[in-house]
Scaffold this motif. Sequence first.
Motif, PDB file in Angstrom:
ATOM      1  N   THR A  28      -7.395   6.375   3.628  1.00 14.34           N
ATOM      2  CA  THR A  28      -6.849   7.352   2.740  1.00 14.34           C
ATOM      3  C   THR A  28      -8.258   7.811   1.936  1.00 14.34           C
ATOM      4  OG1 THR A  28      -6.390   6.014   0.818  1.00 14.34           O
ATOM      5  CG2 THR A  28      -4.791   6.482   2.419  1.00 14.34           C
ATOM      6  N   PHE A  57       0.999  -1.115   0.040  1.00 14.27           N
ATOM      7  CA  PHE A  57      -0.112  -0.013  -0.105  1.00 14.27           C
ATOM      8  C   PHE A  57       0.891   1.076   0.070  1.00 14.27           C
ATOM      9  CE2 PHE A  57      -2.789   3.154   2.492  1.00 14.27           C
ATOM     10  CZ  PHE A  57      -3.814   2.794   1.756  1.00 14.27           C
ATOM     11  N   ILE A 111     -10.943  -3.743  -1.968  1.00 10.14           N
ATOM     12  CA  ILE A 111      -9.981  -2.739  -1.410  1.00 10.14           C
ATOM     13  C   ILE A 111      -8.620  -3.070  -1.393  1.00 10.14           C
ATOM     14  CG2 ILE A 111      -9.160  -1.536   0.644  1.00 10.14           C
ATOM     15  CD1 ILE A 111     -12.087  -1.476   1.672  1.00 10.14           C
ATOM     16  N   GLN A 118       0.681   4.885  -0.749  1.00  9.75           N
ATOM     17  CA  GLN A 118      -0.315   6.073  -0.950  1.00  9.75           C
ATOM     18  C   GLN A 118       0.159   7.378  -0.079  1.00  9.75           C
ATOM     19  OE1 GLN A 118      -3.712   5.593  -2.706  1.00  9.75           O
ATOM     20  NE2 GLN A 118      -2.024   4.612  -3.766  1.00  9.75           N
ATOM     21  N   LYS A 139      -9.333  -0.586   6.802  1.00  8.80           N
ATOM     22  CA  LYS A 139      -8.299  -1.122   5.636  1.00  8.80           C
ATOM     23  C   LYS A 139      -7.660  -0.080   5.048  1.00  8.80           C
ATOM     24  CE  LYS A 139      -8.522  -4.598   3.332  1.00  8.80           C
ATOM     25  NZ  LYS A 139      -7.706  -5.703   3.498  1.00  8.80           N
ATOM     26  N   ASP A 140      -8.323   0.949   4.698  1.00 13.76           N
ATOM     27  CA  ASP A 140      -7.964   2.093   3.990  1.00 13.76           C
ATOM     28  C   ASP A 140      -8.204   3.281   4.378  1.00 13.76           C
ATOM     29  OD1 ASP A 140      -6.966   3.808   2.025  1.00 13.76           O
ATOM     30  OD2 ASP A 140      -8.500   3.114   0.332  1.00 13.76           O
ATOM     31  N   HIS A 169      -6.272  -1.008  -3.920  1.00 12.99           N
ATOM     32  CA  HIS A 169      -5.933   0.218  -2.772  1.00 12.99           C
ATOM     33  C   HIS A 169      -4.745   1.087  -3.387  1.00 12.99           C
ATOM     34  CE1 HIS A 169      -3.465  -3.348  -0.444  1.00 12.99           C
ATOM     35  NE2 HIS A 169      -2.987  -2.908  -1.744  1.00 12.99           N
TER      36      HIS A 169
END
Length: 642
Positions: free
Chosen positions: A482, A249, A441, A251, A479-480, A445
Motif C-alpha cells: 500500500t 494489517f 514495516i 488498510q 510486506k506492504d 504498517h
Amino acid sequence: MQAINKKLRNHNTVGGNCYPSTVVFINHHVFMHRKTVLLILFVFSVSLLPAQSNLITNIPSRKTIDLNGRWQYIVDMYETGFYDYRYKERQPADNDAYWNPDTTLNKSARKEYGYNDKYTLRVPGDWNSQDPKFLYYEGTVWYKRSFDFEKPKTPAKLFLYFGAVNYKADVYLNGKKLGSHKGGFTPFNFEIPDSVIKAKNNFLVVKVDNKRYADEIPTLNTDWWNYGGITRDVKLVELPAIAAIQDYFIQLDAANAQSSAIKGWVKLDNATAGEKITIEIPELRVKKILTATGAITPVAFPLPAFQRWSTDNPVRYTVIVSTSADRVEEKIGFRTIRTNEKQILLNGQPVFLRGISIHEEIPQEARRAYSQQDALQLLGWAKGLGCNMVRLAHYPHDETMTRLADSLGILVWSEIPVYWTIDFTSKAVLQKAKEQLDDMITRDHNRASIIVWSVGNETPVSTARTGFMKTLIDEARAKDPTRLVSAALEVNYHSAENLRSIDDPLGEYVDLVAFNQYLGWYGGTPLSCRTANWTTKYKKPLFISETGAEGLGGYHADSLTMWSEEFQEWYYKEQVAMLKRMPDNFAGISPWILADFRSPRRNHPVYQEGWNNKGLIDQQGNRKKAFYILRNYYAEMEKTHH
Ligand code: GCB
C-alpha cells in the motif's frame, strides 16, 4: 549463541507455534471441498510470505507492565561478564557471570563486580548523555533491574518487549538467557517461559553493546552519533495463551486511488480451528466477523461512507480487533498513496511534499529523543516550518513519532540504516537489512502518516549494491503493497552545461526518484544553483531528500563567510530560486536538517566541535536565519499547490 538466536527468531513465527493449528484446519477441509482447500492453501501461502516477524504490535493497547525507570549498571569495556580470561564465552552456570541473580551473599566468595544503586541509568535513554564519562563511550554496559510479578489468573503468555536497544542486546531473566537481538532502532520481544518468572524479585539483566562492525547495519561509518543503551521503552506484555492477536494489517486496498475497501489480514497466535475474529469500527457502524484461516486470516470488506485521512484533515477511526480471548484497539486513518509519472497522489490528489529531515535527537540536551514530549518538540518544530512531511532519517524513530505524525497529519518517510558503505556482497548483511526492514514495516504498517518506506541512503552504485537494494525493495513491496518505496540516491553525473541527472540504476525500481544534493556546500558556491538544471530518465516523481549547508548558530558574518548563519541563509535563498525552476515532475523536498546533531566526523575546532551544524534550528533550540527562507518558500508552496 547464534543457535539460540536463530531458534528464538523462528520460535514465534508462523513456522513455530502458530503452525500446528493451521495444519489441523487445512486437513479438516481436505475432506470437504478440494477446490476450497486449494484456494485456502493459495491464499494462505501468499499471505504467509510477508509475515516473517515475531513482533507483537500495537503495544499501547496491550496489557503491560512498565519496566522503565532507573536500572543499575556495570560498565564492562573488556566484556568480563561475557568472556573468561581465555576469552571463552561464559555459561550461565558460571557463578560469577554478570547475569546470574545477585544472591551470592556468601562473604567468602570473591566477586569482582556488582550491581549497586550508586550506578544507575535512566531507561529509556542513551547512556552517553547521562554521565560525562559516557560522552564518547562505545562498548558494553550491563543493565539490571528487579521486579515483582503477580501471575495472571487466566493462562497467559508473557513477553519481554523492548522498543529498541542500540545495538546488540543479550537478555537474561533469573539467570536464564531469553535471547539476543541486533539492530538499534527496531523493537523485539522474547517470550518468558512460565518456569522462569517468579512472584518476587525477578532479576532482569540486559547486556547492551553498541560497538560498530563492518558487517552490521549501520556499518562502521556514519555521520551521526552512535548513542548506546536501552534507548526505548521496556515492558512486560501479557497475551492470552490462546487466540492472541499478534498483529494485523487494516488498510485501504491499494488497488485504486479512491478505494473504499479494507484489505489486510489478522495474525493470531495459537488459534484453534474455527476461531472467530471480529473487526469493529464503531463510528462507521462496521462489524465484521471472520473465521480464522490458520495463523493468518485475510480481511477484505467495503467501508461505508467515511472521511479520508489527509494532512488537512487527519481523521482516524477507532478500530477494534477481537477474538474469544483477546481484544486490541487503536485509531487508524484511511487514505491511499500512489504516484503517476509526475506526481505523488494522496487520496488521488497531487500533493507537494514540504518536508524536513530529522535525526532522533534533542539538541539542547545532546541526547536521543524517545518520549511523547520529545516527539512533540520535533514535530512541533517541523509544523512551525510549514512542513506537511518529515523524513525520519536514517533509521526507524520511536513509535511515538509515527503515532503523533498520524494525529497531526504529517506525512512520513521512514528508513532503515542501510547507509553509505554497507557490505553489499554479503548474504548475512542482506539478511540483517531485511530483518530491520521487516520489523520497521511490521511495527508501523497501520500508520496513515507513513507514505514511504526507504531502503537506504547514498549507497554507492555497483552491481552488488543494486541487487542488494532491489531485494530490499521487493521485500518492502511484498510486506506492504500500500505504500511507496524509495531510497535516497546520489547524483553521479553532470554535464559541462551544469545539467545534473539522476541515472542511478535503482531509479528503475523505486516509486519515487529521491536524491541528495549539496550544490554550493560540497563543491562550488551557492551561485552554481543559478545555472543548474535537473533531470532524470525515469518517468517518476522527483524528490530532493537532502540539501543543506552548515551555519553555526549565533555566528554572524557576511553571506560569503562559510559557517555563518548568513552563508547558510544565502545557500537556502539560491536553492529556493533553483527549486522554482525544477522540472514538472518535482514533487517535494526534505532539506538537511531540522536541528543540529552530534557527529563524530565533524571536528572543526571552532565551527563544529563534534556537531553537524546543518540544522535550521541550532544546538540551543533557536531558529537560524535560513529557517525563515525555507518557511517562506513553504508558505508560498502551500498557497500555490493546494
Ligand atoms: C548526507 C548524508 C547525511 C549527512 C549529510 C551531511 O548526504 O545523507 O547523513 O549528515 O549528507 O551533512 O553531509
